[in-house]
Design an enzyme around this catalytic site. Sequence first.
Site, PDB file in Angstrom:
ATOM      1  N   LYS A 103       0.894  -1.293  -0.039  1.00 21.00           N
ATOM      2  CA  LYS A 103       0.137   0.065  -0.056  1.00 21.00           C
ATOM      3  C   LYS A 103       0.884   1.170   0.040  1.00 21.00           C
ATOM      4  O   LYS A 103       1.843   1.240   0.614  1.00 21.00           O
ATOM      5  CB  LYS A 103      -1.017  -0.015   1.097  1.00 21.00           C
ATOM      6  CG  LYS A 103      -1.945   1.113   1.218  1.00 21.00           C
ATOM      7  CD  LYS A 103      -2.828   0.650   2.520  1.00 21.00           C
ATOM      8  CE  LYS A 103      -3.800   1.927   2.803  1.00 21.00           C
ATOM      9  NZ  LYS A 103      -4.534   1.677   4.088  1.00 21.00           N
ATOM     10  N   SER A 132      -9.194   2.259   3.448  1.00 22.89           N
ATOM     11  CA  SER A 132      -8.314   2.943   2.736  1.00 22.89           C
ATOM     12  C   SER A 132      -7.423   1.879   1.755  1.00 22.89           C
ATOM     13  O   SER A 132      -6.684   2.460   0.784  1.00 22.89           O
ATOM     14  CB  SER A 132      -7.274   3.941   3.522  1.00 22.89           C
ATOM     15  OG  SER A 132      -6.610   3.182   4.451  1.00 22.89           O
ATOM     16  N   SER A 162      -9.954   0.118   7.750  1.00 25.53           N
ATOM     17  CA  SER A 162      -9.016   0.249   6.381  1.00 25.53           C
ATOM     18  C   SER A 162      -8.555  -0.967   5.719  1.00 25.53           C
ATOM     19  O   SER A 162      -8.347  -1.010   4.695  1.00 25.53           O
ATOM     20  CB  SER A 162      -7.849   1.366   6.410  1.00 25.53           C
ATOM     21  OG  SER A 162      -8.380   2.464   6.603  1.00 25.53           O
TER      22      SER A 162
END
Length: 465
Positions: free
Chosen positions: A78, A153, A177
């Site tokens: 990420k 996220s 997330s």
Amino acid sequence: MAVRVHAFTDDALGEHDGVAIAELIRRGELSAAEVAKAARERATRVNPELNALVVDMDTPLVSADRDALLYGVPTYVKDNTDVAGLPTQHGSAAWRAQAAKAHGPFTKQFLSTGMTVLGKTTLPEFGLNATTEFADAAPTHNPWSTGFSSGASSGGSAAMVAAGVVPIAHGNDGGGSIRIPAACCGLVGLKPTRGRHIDGPQARSMPINLVSEGVLTRTVRDSATYFAAAERFWRNPALPPVGLVEGPAQRRLRIGVLTEPITGAPLDPQVRAVHDDTVALLESLGHEVRPIAYPVDRGFADDFATYWAMLAYLLGRTGKFTLDRTFDPARLDPFTRGLADRFRGTALRSPAVLYRLSRLRHAYAASFRDIELVVSPVLASLTPPLGYLSPDQPFDEVFDRLLNYVTYTPLANVTGAPALSLPMGASADGLPIGMMFSAAHGDERTLLELAYTLEAARPFRRIQQ
């Protein structure tokens, strides 16, 4: 027109999960290079429709540890986590990141599992939103139906795993997330106990650390194997070891049931139906299931919202020092600026908010004195269409929608408890619906054991079928 997009085909990856790929590499039937090539070709085919990648590395980062449990399994990191030689942009256009000079502290633990890093995945600006959308760029699309959000996220990682590009990808969870994109994309998403893995710089700088590192996967055994592999590199001595969980336990669990959102928002009827079906399945498997009360009151949601806004405010104030001298708070997206403005109106409350939030760990722990797990929805409503939570929509409208959407997940972040999203059903339109299972601090093992049981009893839907 919204369509389903996936990359599954008859190549080296096939329909294998990460554990199967690692075993094939160990036996010499595949090579790490062959698998990485197949994953990159899959990404090339589907990413134009998904927009889930920030960086696609010319030369994948291959592990030197051939004995690692997940050696050779392709993955992504990420884009809020430093990988040497790659920029870390945090989903923001407020500055232009330079290439990281070294791996971040957690990155070293992640790489120790043996996986091959192919690049970095999208997230909304600083992970503050629950959809991977941007004010100045195209959104990340849900592979189950491209007109819908992939969650956030860790939305880019979720899209790549759900679409079959890689079997496992990095995520982190500061308010849901990992669990939210897992629910939106039909994946397994385990947010571990606070401190289970090495913290990144963001987590260490928070007044109350909300962030836990982890992964998104398509199978329970991939998640379980990842936790065992990461533990070989470093284990927090303050927590019980997870070890390698290889299947269900035979014990009967006492499971508490939370149904209604703590905010008082309505629970979508289709989510309620999957929740009720999951409770019935648990009972049919011999577990003792009963309703329980929240260990916190309605004020928790208001306190969390204040703290969430505080983080946006602090980002705007400190970005020049913590990120880069070129950081310009005026270039933050409208949602982040709106959050910061909201905090200015509630700043005087912040000492009391921080005090109350810091004490909730004890109330949460006490609620597990006579139960082992809690089941609830992950989200109060169905996966929204793209645009519904977009950062360029009016702030007050998006903020209210988020409060009513993300109502179950933040408690685990504030208290530091482990919580797991599993794909337990689907909407009438075929979009995944996730259920959340929460445990006492340090008890990821029970979560994984139950996940194996549920995966066997109700096999997870496959996007390619």
